[in-house]
Design an enzyme around this catalytic site. Sequence first.
Site, PDB file in Angstrom:
ATOM      1  N   LYS A  61       1.101  -1.194  -0.152  1.00  0.00           N
ATOM      2  CA  LYS A  61       0.492   0.784   0.159  1.00  0.00           C
ATOM      3  C   LYS A  61       0.619   1.055  -0.119  1.00  0.00           C
ATOM      4  O   LYS A  61       0.680   2.438  -0.704  1.00  0.00           O
ATOM      5  CB  LYS A  61      -0.997   0.016   1.155  1.00  0.00           C
ATOM      6  N   GLN A 105      -4.437  -1.310   9.740  1.00  0.00           N
ATOM      7  CA  GLN A 105      -4.111  -2.634   8.930  1.00  0.00           C
ATOM      8  C   GLN A 105      -4.506  -3.590  10.189  1.00  0.00           C
ATOM      9  O   GLN A 105      -4.086  -3.868  10.837  1.00  0.00           O
ATOM     10  CB  GLN A 105      -2.412  -2.896   8.563  1.00  0.00           C
ATOM     11  N   ASP A 128     -10.665   3.407   4.338  1.00  0.00           N
ATOM     12  CA  ASP A 128     -10.841   2.092   4.687  1.00  0.00           C
ATOM     13  C   ASP A 128     -12.259   1.450   4.391  1.00  0.00           C
ATOM     14  O   ASP A 128     -12.520   0.324   4.390  1.00  0.00           O
ATOM     15  CB  ASP A 128      -9.867   1.340   5.409  1.00  0.00           C
TER      16      ASP A 128
END
Length: 292
Positions: A61, A105, A128
């Site tokens: 990413k 994450q 996200d």
Amino acid sequence: MSPTTSTVPAQLMDGTALARRVGEETAARAAELTRRTGAAPCLATVLVGEDPASVTYVRMKRNRCAKAGIVSRHVALPAATTTEELVATLGALSEDPTVHGILLQHPVGEHIDERAAFEAIAPHKDVDGVTLSSFAAMSFGRPGFVSCTPGGIMRLLDAYDVDLAGKRAVVVGRSAILGKPVGMLLLARDATVTYCHSRTADLSAHLREADVVVAAVGRPELIRGEDIKPGAVVIDAGYNPGNVGDVDFDGALSRARLITPVPGGVGPMTIAVLLEQTVAAAERQLEARAAR
């Protein structure tokens, strides 16, 4: 040849090529925003511990950020980090005006309250799409950020002109950041959605009626090729060791009309949507600041 088998192998839905196009558009938007405001979009990535797969995902990413003209700020926390410490870190990033998007994450470790951590992310920086606020916005069709993998799935369906209105869609999986939100997005497109999961009785019967199958359960080749309705669209969002998805790819290939490969299907689009939403968040925040 069996009358239930397609005479033409399924067309592959190329997520890599589509992600490249989305990435080019995102990079152009980022460059224009930087030129206009003097500030580059910034994504903060937060990683708890050193799980090899998570480390690899975050590195990917960050590399994609660099290619798109997005500043990547990485926060690495020890595996022993508590829920309170993680919440404090995410709260500080939410208050930092130089950070426009935040990615935690996951998974974060069983000792951490993951939902509490997600909710520490300010909704306007939740690129996200993991907060309750984002899920509500997805469900009610309000402005906000979609969960990235479901968002990437919808972009793939659009790119291949899949008309969802009136179609029967079966989502196998009910996670808060994949199964549940993708069902909401499909429902918003007038699909008739059925959620299936580990306790669903006779999963095969549901699958055989599905015009669209979204596999998001995390069990290798759980969905057999013989259970795919001829002419169906198959989206495999599973990723298991050995580059194996949740669908028996070879078995489904001769029955489906469209199918995503693993890898190279849903995965690249997840990151593409993350970066696209980071730039969108930066645009909103910087423009709102300039209007004050």
